[in-house]
Design a protein around this motif. Structure first.
Motif, PDB file in Angstrom:
ATOM      1  N   UNK A   1       0.792  -1.228   0.000  1.00  0.00           N
ATOM      2  CA  UNK A   1       0.000   0.000   0.000  1.00  0.00           C
ATOM      3  C   UNK A   1       0.825   1.278   0.000  1.00  0.00           C
ATOM      4  N   UNK A   2       1.784   1.448   0.939  1.00  0.00           N
ATOM      5  CA  UNK A   2       2.582   2.684   0.944  1.00  0.00           C
ATOM      6  C   UNK A   2       3.363   2.897  -0.348  1.00  0.00           C
ATOM      7  N   UNK A   3       3.928   1.824  -0.902  1.00  0.00           N
ATOM      8  CA  UNK A   3       4.686   1.970  -2.151  1.00  0.00           C
ATOM      9  C   UNK A   3       3.778   2.404  -3.292  1.00  0.00           C
ATOM     10  N   UNK A   4       2.566   1.846  -3.340  1.00  0.00           N
ATOM     11  CA  UNK A   4       1.620   2.223  -4.399  1.00  0.00           C
ATOM     12  C   UNK A   4       1.262   3.699  -4.307  1.00  0.00           C
ATOM     13  N   UNK A   5       1.049   4.171  -3.081  1.00  0.00           N
ATOM     14  CA  UNK A   5       0.683   5.583  -2.920  1.00  0.00           C
ATOM     15  C   UNK A   5       1.842   6.504  -3.300  1.00  0.00           C
ATOM     16  N   UNK A   6       3.083   6.111  -2.978  1.00  0.00           N
ATOM     17  CA  UNK A   6       4.228   6.936  -3.358  1.00  0.00           C
ATOM     18  C   UNK A   6       4.391   6.992  -4.872  1.00  0.00           C
TER      19      UNK A   6
ATOM     20  N   UNK B   1       3.683   9.926 -10.033  1.00  0.00           N
ATOM     21  CA  UNK B   1       3.017  10.045 -11.332  1.00  0.00           C
ATOM     22  C   UNK B   1       2.312  11.390 -11.464  1.00  0.00           C
ATOM     23  N   UNK B   2       1.654  11.830 -10.399  1.00  0.00           N
ATOM     24  CA  UNK B   2       0.938  13.106 -10.461  1.00  0.00           C
ATOM     25  C   UNK B   2       1.895  14.282 -10.593  1.00  0.00           C
ATOM     26  N   UNK B   3       3.071  14.157  -9.974  1.00  0.00           N
ATOM     27  CA  UNK B   3       4.012  15.274  -9.973  1.00  0.00           C
ATOM     28  C   UNK B   3       4.896  15.300 -11.214  1.00  0.00           C
ATOM     29  N   UNK B   4       4.804  14.282 -12.068  1.00  0.00           N
ATOM     30  CA  UNK B   4       5.666  14.195 -13.245  1.00  0.00           C
ATOM     31  C   UNK B   4       4.878  14.541 -14.502  1.00  0.00           C
ATOM     32  N   UNK B   5       5.282  15.552 -15.268  1.00  0.00           N
ATOM     33  CA  UNK B   5       4.588  15.877 -16.522  1.00  0.00           C
ATOM     34  C   UNK B   5       4.609  14.686 -17.474  1.00  0.00           C
ATOM     35  N   UNK B   6       3.605  14.598 -18.337  1.00  0.00           N
ATOM     36  CA  UNK B   6       3.485  13.447 -19.221  1.00  0.00           C
ATOM     37  C   UNK B   6       4.630  13.346 -20.220  1.00  0.00           C
ATOM     38  N   UNK B   7       5.221  14.479 -20.579  1.00  0.00           N
ATOM     39  CA  UNK B   7       6.258  14.441 -21.602  1.00  0.00           C
ATOM     40  C   UNK B   7       7.611  14.016 -21.046  1.00  0.00           C
ATOM     41  N   UNK B   8       7.738  13.852 -19.726  1.00  0.00           N
ATOM     42  CA  UNK B   8       9.010  13.432 -19.140  1.00  0.00           C
ATOM     43  C   UNK B   8       9.186  11.932 -19.330  1.00  0.00           C
TER      44      UNK B   8
ATOM     45  N   UNK C   1      15.442  17.806  -7.240  1.00  0.00           N
ATOM     46  CA  UNK C   1      15.221  18.127  -5.822  1.00  0.00           C
ATOM     47  C   UNK C   1      13.886  18.806  -5.572  1.00  0.00           C
ATOM     48  N   UNK C   2      13.396  19.600  -6.528  1.00  0.00           N
ATOM     49  CA  UNK C   2      12.104  20.264  -6.321  1.00  0.00           C
ATOM     50  C   UNK C   2      10.969  19.252  -6.280  1.00  0.00           C
ATOM     51  N   UNK C   3      11.051  18.236  -7.148  1.00  0.00           N
ATOM     52  CA  UNK C   3      10.027  17.193  -7.132  1.00  0.00           C
ATOM     53  C   UNK C   3      10.031  16.469  -5.797  1.00  0.00           C
ATOM     54  N   UNK C   4      11.230  16.150  -5.301  1.00  0.00           N
ATOM     55  CA  UNK C   4      11.327  15.473  -4.013  1.00  0.00           C
ATOM     56  C   UNK C   4      10.737  16.333  -2.903  1.00  0.00           C
ATOM     57  N   UNK C   5      11.019  17.639  -2.948  1.00  0.00           N
ATOM     58  CA  UNK C   5      10.467  18.538  -1.936  1.00  0.00           C
ATOM     59  C   UNK C   5       8.945  18.537  -1.977  1.00  0.00           C
ATOM     60  N   UNK C   6       8.386  18.565  -3.204  1.00  0.00           N
ATOM     61  CA  UNK C   6       6.925  18.569  -3.317  1.00  0.00           C
ATOM     62  C   UNK C   6       6.331  17.274  -2.778  1.00  0.00           C
ATOM     63  N   UNK C   7       6.991  16.150  -3.085  1.00  0.00           N
ATOM     64  CA  UNK C   7       6.501  14.868  -2.579  1.00  0.00           C
ATOM     65  C   UNK C   7       6.538  14.826  -1.055  1.00  0.00           C
ATOM     66  N   UNK C   8       7.649  15.302  -0.488  1.00  0.00           N
ATOM     67  CA  UNK C   8       7.766  15.297   0.970  1.00  0.00           C
ATOM     68  C   UNK C   8       6.732  16.219   1.605  1.00  0.00           C
ATOM     69  N   UNK C   9       6.494  17.377   0.974  1.00  0.00           N
ATOM     70  CA  UNK C   9       5.488  18.304   1.502  1.00  0.00           C
ATOM     71  C   UNK C   9       4.104  17.668   1.483  1.00  0.00           C
TER      72      UNK C   9
END
Length: 216
Positions: free
Chosen positions: A44-49, A54-61, A69-77
């Motif tokens: 469960x925790x891995x699926x949610x992470x 997926x939500x924080x990553x643009x489709x074209x990436x 580091x900004x993505x990691x910060x957003x995830x941690x927040x």
């Protein structure tokens, strides 16, 4: 599908990548295999992470791109915000349990903040089963967490959400150990949003209702 292959599908099932037929066959296996049921819960925790990534990553990436580091910060927040919300819901649940102990109703309904989270707690007087459901609103529907105490095992059970239109969806299933009322925690998802759900039923595999949690 052979038994060994079913065991190997636990990760794919938890991540939601099995097709409908394979998922149906695996759920049949899940009702008889306590080991796989435990592994699904652990995923469960891995699926949610992964969902957060997926939500924080643009489709074209490119899917193999390294997160910055900004993505990691957003995830941690976001994780921190969810934990704070979870603590608030826990405090609400404690307050509701005090009301129940004094002689309040058998079901407590707690609505969260702007995320549309709903928490329900109920004990069935006939079956003696206690259950708590927390449903958080997501883009795809509801992220559902179930906590349950059932000392009347062994038996196979499932959590079913019933929509206001009468439609039903199985959220998760599990095996109750023999004469063990230890609390079991499971995670699942539903295509319905919390405000579209009329009630939650905990049922045995043959359809017997053990406890109902009504959202209104």
């Amino acid at each position: 599908m052979r038994s060994l292959e079913r065991h190997r599908d636990v990760g794919a099932y938890a991540l939601g990548v099995l097709d409908e037929a394979e998922a149906f066959r695996f759920e049949d296996h899940l009702m008889e295999c306590t080991s796989c049921a435990a592994h699904v819960t652990e995923f469960g925790p891995a699926s949610r992470q992964l969902m957060l990534y997926r939500r924080a990553t643009p489709r074209y990436v490119h899917p193999m791109a390294q997160p910055g580091p900004r993505l990691l910060d957003r995830l941690l927040d976001e994780v921190s915000a969810r934990r704070r919300a979870g603590r608030r819901r826990f405090l609400y649940a404690v307050a509701a349990s005090v009301v129940l102990a004094v002689g309040g109703p058998a079901v407590a309904t707690l609505a969260g903040g702007g995320d549309g989270a709903v928490q329900l707690t109920a004990t069935d007087a006939k079956s003696g089963v206690w259950a708590q459901v927390t449903a958080a609103n997501e883009n795809y529907g509801s992220d559902v967490s179930l906590k349950i105490k059932d000392g009347a095992g062994p038996r196979s059970c499932r959590l079913v959400v019933v929509g206001r239109d009468g439609s039903e969806q199985v959220v998760t299933s599990w095996n109750v150990p023999a004469h063990d009322a230890t609390m079991i925690t499971m995670q699942g998802g539903a295509a319905m949003h919390p405000d579209e759900i009329d009630h939650y039923d905990v049922r045995t595999a043959d359809g017997q209702q053990l406890v109902r949690l009504t959202s209104h």
